[in-house]
Design a protein around this motif. Structure first.
Motif, PDB file in Angstrom:
ATOM      1  N   THR A 150       0.821  -1.212   0.000  1.00  0.00           N
ATOM      2  CA  THR A 150       0.000   0.000   0.000  1.00  0.00           C
ATOM      3  C   THR A 150       0.859   1.268   0.000  1.00  0.00           C
ATOM      4  O   THR A 150       0.318   2.375   0.113  1.00  0.00           O
ATOM      5  N   ASP A 151       2.173   1.103  -0.141  1.00  0.00           N
ATOM      6  CA  ASP A 151       3.091   2.237  -0.183  1.00  0.00           C
ATOM      7  C   ASP A 151       3.744   2.288  -1.564  1.00  0.00           C
ATOM      8  O   ASP A 151       3.737   1.306  -2.315  1.00  0.00           O
ATOM      9  N   ARG A 152       4.290   3.434  -1.912  1.00  0.00           N
ATOM     10  CA  ARG A 152       4.910   3.598  -3.226  1.00  0.00           C
ATOM     11  C   ARG A 152       6.402   3.290  -3.237  1.00  0.00           C
ATOM     12  O   ARG A 152       7.027   3.311  -4.305  1.00  0.00           O
ATOM     13  N   THR A 153       6.977   3.022  -2.080  1.00  0.00           N
ATOM     14  CA  THR A 153       8.406   2.727  -2.013  1.00  0.00           C
ATOM     15  C   THR A 153       8.685   1.398  -2.721  1.00  0.00           C
ATOM     16  O   THR A 153       8.013   0.406  -2.450  1.00  0.00           O
ATOM     17  N   PRO A 154       9.654   1.355  -3.632  1.00  0.00           N
ATOM     18  CA  PRO A 154       9.953   0.102  -4.324  1.00  0.00           C
ATOM     19  C   PRO A 154      10.434  -0.982  -3.356  1.00  0.00           C
ATOM     20  O   PRO A 154      11.180  -0.684  -2.413  1.00  0.00           O
TER      21      PRO A 154
END
Length: 225
Positions: A150-154
């Motif tokens: 649910t986060d955009r961090t790769p």
């Protein structure tokens, strides 16, 4: 003085995708994986403080893009957010290697923008997880996976395979689980081929699983060795 870091690998081109980095190995782990070949790190004590690490990094600033925080389990250390703040203030990228046992810490780090890349270990399917990791932390792993998705961090998911413990059927179960959770991407397979003593005193092996036997439309299995 708190000394959370067991040892330092000064330079790596392999552990932080497309970056030059060093590795800080944090002492201690809340899992005791049978295939672990770093018992000195898992069972040992730290030798370096955060200040020691920052001083080391200041001397190598021109050589490094980032820092890999590994272990052991770095997210077990309460001071990790403050340390990551210091790393980011020094202009360094931060990668975290984690067993996924501390979803609250991971969510906190991500919310503050303190992490640039995460490698999440998927140790085993649910029915084998406790036996392989010697822990009851599978639900924590599930929570961490959800936090990352649910986060955009790769981030990447990786599995170490000792063929005395996991086979193609287990990998199929793991791929099916990830698919059901909505994960689309790559599952990296790292075969255990080390000839060193393991925490669970497993036999050395050169056997490998065949990822071609694992079927998925959404997930690609990639061999790292």
């Amino acid at each position: 003085m708190n000394k959370p870091i067991h040892s330092i690998t000064p330079f790596t081109l392999l552990d932080f995708p497309d970056k030059t980095a060093c590795i800080l190995w944090f002492a201690g782990c809340n899992m005791k994986c049978l295939y672990c070949y770093n018992p000195g790190i898992v069972l040992g004590k730290g030798k370096h403080s955060y200040a020691d690490a920052l001083q080391f990094l200041s001397r190598r600033k021109q050589l490094l893009d980032g820092v890999v925080l590994s272990g052991g389990e770095c997210t077990s250390h309460k001071e990790l957010p403050a340390f990551c703040h210091a790393l980011k203030s020094a202009g360094l990228l931060v990668k975290i290697d984690t067993n996924g046992s501390n979803p609250q810490m991971m969510a906190n780090l991500l919310a503050q923008g303190l992490v640039d890349y995460v490698a999440l270990d998927y140790k085993a399917p649910a029915d084998k997880y406790a036996g392989i990791t010697q822990s009851s932390l599978y639900t924590k792993f599930e929570e961490t996976l959800q936090v990352l998705m649910t986060d955009r961090t790769p981030f990447e998911i990786r599995t170490t395979v000792h063929t005395s413990l996991l086979n193609e059927e287990d990998l199929q179960e793991m791929v099916d689980y990830l698919t059901a959770k909505g994960f689309k991407g790559k599952l990296y397979i790292q075969h255990f081929i080390n000839d060193t003593m393991t925490l669970g005193r497993l036999d050395n092996t050169r056997n490998r699983v065949d990822p071609r036997k694992v079927m998925s439309n959404c997930i690609e299995l990639i061999l790292r060795n």
